[in-house]
Motif scaffolding. Structure first.
Motif, PDB file in Angstrom:
ATOM      1  N   SER A   1      30.917   9.083  31.239  1.00  9.29           N
ATOM      2  CA  SER A   1      31.800  10.194  31.525  1.00  9.29           C
ATOM      3  C   SER A   1      30.997  11.337  32.136  1.00  9.29           C
ATOM      4  O   SER A   1      29.824  11.528  31.803  1.00  9.29           O
ATOM      5  CB  SER A   1      32.493  10.681  30.247  1.00  9.29           C
TER       6      SER A   1
ATOM      7  N   GLN B   1      38.484   9.410  31.796  1.00 10.39           N
ATOM      8  CA  GLN B   1      37.555  10.131  30.931  1.00 10.39           C
ATOM      9  C   GLN B   1      36.835  11.265  31.659  1.00 10.39           C
ATOM     10  O   GLN B   1      36.103  12.044  31.041  1.00 10.39           O
ATOM     11  CB  GLN B   1      36.517   9.171  30.345  1.00 10.39           C
ATOM     12  N   ASP B   2      37.049  11.382  32.983  1.00  4.05           N
ATOM     13  CA  ASP B   2      36.348  12.385  33.782  1.00  4.05           C
ATOM     14  C   ASP B   2      37.202  13.597  34.120  1.00  4.05           C
ATOM     15  O   ASP B   2      36.764  14.738  34.009  1.00  4.05           O
ATOM     16  CB  ASP B   2      35.858  11.770  35.096  1.00  4.05           C
ATOM     17  N   SER B   3      38.422  13.359  34.612  1.00  5.39           N
ATOM     18  CA  SER B   3      39.273  14.468  35.049  1.00  5.39           C
ATOM     19  C   SER B   3      40.710  13.993  35.169  1.00  5.39           C
ATOM     20  O   SER B   3      40.977  12.787  35.262  1.00  5.39           O
ATOM     21  CB  SER B   3      38.795  15.030  36.389  1.00  5.39           C
TER      22      SER B   3
ATOM     23  N   SER C   1      40.819  16.685  41.713  1.00  3.06           N
ATOM     24  CA  SER C   1      40.361  15.646  40.800  1.00  3.06           C
ATOM     25  C   SER C   1      38.955  15.223  41.208  1.00  3.06           C
ATOM     26  O   SER C   1      38.599  15.283  42.388  1.00  3.06           O
ATOM     27  CB  SER C   1      41.311  14.437  40.836  1.00  3.06           C
ATOM     28  N   ARG C   2      38.149  14.784  40.254  1.00  5.28           N
ATOM     29  CA  ARG C   2      36.752  14.466  40.517  1.00  5.28           C
ATOM     30  C   ARG C   2      36.579  12.947  40.636  1.00  5.28           C
ATOM     31  O   ARG C   2      36.353  12.239  39.650  1.00  5.28           O
ATOM     32  CB  ARG C   2      35.860  15.036  39.411  1.00  5.28           C
TER      33      ARG C   2
ATOM     34  N   LYS D   1      32.607  14.403  32.172  1.00  2.59           N
ATOM     35  CA  LYS D   1      33.313  15.552  31.634  1.00  2.59           C
ATOM     36  C   LYS D   1      32.357  16.435  30.848  1.00  2.59           C
ATOM     37  O   LYS D   1      31.638  15.965  29.957  1.00  2.59           O
ATOM     38  CB  LYS D   1      34.469  15.090  30.748  1.00  2.59           C
ATOM     39  N   GLY D   2      32.326  17.718  31.199  1.00  2.00           N
ATOM     40  CA  GLY D   2      31.490  18.666  30.488  1.00  2.00           C
ATOM     41  C   GLY D   2      30.021  18.622  30.859  1.00  2.00           C
ATOM     42  O   GLY D   2      29.220  19.365  30.282  1.00  2.00           O
TER      43      GLY D   2
END
Length: 386
Positions: free
Chosen positions: A312, A204-206, A215-216, A314-315
């Protein structure tokens, strides 16, 4: 020829030099007590005995899930492409037991890292879990006694648990990617905190790493007194540095281990792997079907965003940990001038004093592949690390 690398540790005024002492190589045909020696995914030095502990990532397939006690004689390490294994001796082997006190069943565990806590007389170890069409298994961090008996489990946050599709690339997928979860365990010098890290980001992150794409990953800590999860940070894994020989073949980069220097500074291994890639040192190998690039990084968590409890990232606005490259192992050379050929390095530990200097020891996971080998590399440190 003596190889020197001058480096400045971020956040420290101490100039450092790493000297390549030498290496030893154990062939994959080696065995101990009737079982193949291999899959060494971490190594930890025990000053009280002068020996080392090393976990095998054998999924109870070739033998029971286990860790080894071994000795390394650094005086016998050689700066040679074919150094032999005269400095390596196997002392003991311990079967690891599940939470019910039984040996793990086949493919029920994927041991990847261990550290000894001499204060509490416990070993902490990570299980990478699984995300594949064969089934899902949650990644775990556990305690065991020195004889392999279970002593509890740390509460890994639920957003690390794999759910959704087997590949982890579908909309709504959560948790670790397959074979890219907890491969590292580090204990801070004050004995208060345990750290682990996902080898790449969560679904869900990268995306996972690729050529031209990093990659995170997440660093996750646990308070060793309470056992509870604590601070959590983002570590940006670099892209795969060399493409595979044929487009579409397997290639990855990830974090297989880390070593705590202080409460906020760590040395991290990034191990990249690409099928058939032409990298420095590959010509020194005779049967290696794949190529590895091994780099050591210094990281500092000060100033990074604490993302603990974030399902998450992400964003979201996140400051990752500071990351500074210390050493590309392809820069190391043997006495004949050949580039040091590195295998699948997955373990790092401080070692003993050698010729008046502190040491770093690296170890490789041979994947039980006859074309690979178990490799130990010794580096000496000039100066004082934090």
């Amino acid at each position: 020829m003596k190889w020197l690398l001058a480096l400045l540790l971020a956040g420290s005024a101490h100039a450092q030099t790493l000297n390549y002492i030498g290496q030893q190589i154990v062939p994959t045909s080696a065995s101990f007590r009737g079982l193949p020696v291999g899959g060494l995914s971490s190594i930890d030095y025990v000053p009280a005995t002068g020996r080392y502990l090393a976990i095998s990532d054998d999924r109870s397939d070739r033998g029971p899930a286990r860790f080894y006690e071994l000795a390394l004689d650094l005086a016998k390490f050689r700066r040679s492409a074919s150094p032999g294994d005269a400095g390596v001796s196997w002392v003991n082997m311990t079967t690891m037991l599940d939470l019910d006190g039984q040996p793990f069943g086949r493919n029920k565990v994927d041991p990847e890292s261990l550290r000894l806590d001499s204060r509490r007389n416990l070993i902490y170890w990570s299980n990478e879990g699984q995300r594949s069409s064969a089934g899902f298994q949650n990644p775990t961090v556990r305690r065991m006694t020195l004889d392999g008996k279970p002593a509890g489990e740390f509460p890994v946050p639920g957003y690390y648990m794999p759910s959704g599709s087997a590949g982890g690339l579908a909309a709504g997928d959560m948790g670790v990617y397959n074979n890219l979860a907890f491969e590292s365990i580090a204990i801070t010098p004050d004995g208060k905190t345990l750290w682990t890290m996902s080898e790449n980001g969560l679904a869900q992150d990268s995306l996972p790493t690729a050529v031209g794409r990093g990659s995170r990953a997440r660093m996750l800590s646990f308070d060793l007194d309470s056992g509870k999860a604590a601070a959590e940070y983002v570590y940006e894994v670099g892209p795969v540095p060399f493409p595979p020989a044929r487009p579409g073949d397997f290639a990855t980069n990830g974090v297989p281990d880390m070593l705590a220097l202080s409460s906020h500074e760590f040395i991290v291994i990034e191990r990249a792997y690409a099928v058939g890639a032409i990298t420095p040192g590959i010509a020194a190998l005779t049967k290696q079907p794949t190529s590895n690039t091994i780099k050591l990084y210094l990281i500092d968590t000060r100033g990074a965003t604490d993302v603990s409890g974030w399902t998450s990232i992400k964003g979201r606005d996140v400051v990752p940990v500071k990351r500074t490259m210390l050493l590309d192992l392809s820069s190391l050379k043997n006495d004949d001038g050949s580039v040091l050929a590195v295998d699948n390095i997955e373990g790092i530990t401080f070692g003993p004093m050698f010729e008046g200097k502190r040491t770093l020891i690296l170890a490789s996971d041979n994947n039980f592949n006859p074309a690979q080998f178990t490799q130990f590399i010794a580096l000496s440190i000039d100066g004082t690390l934090p």
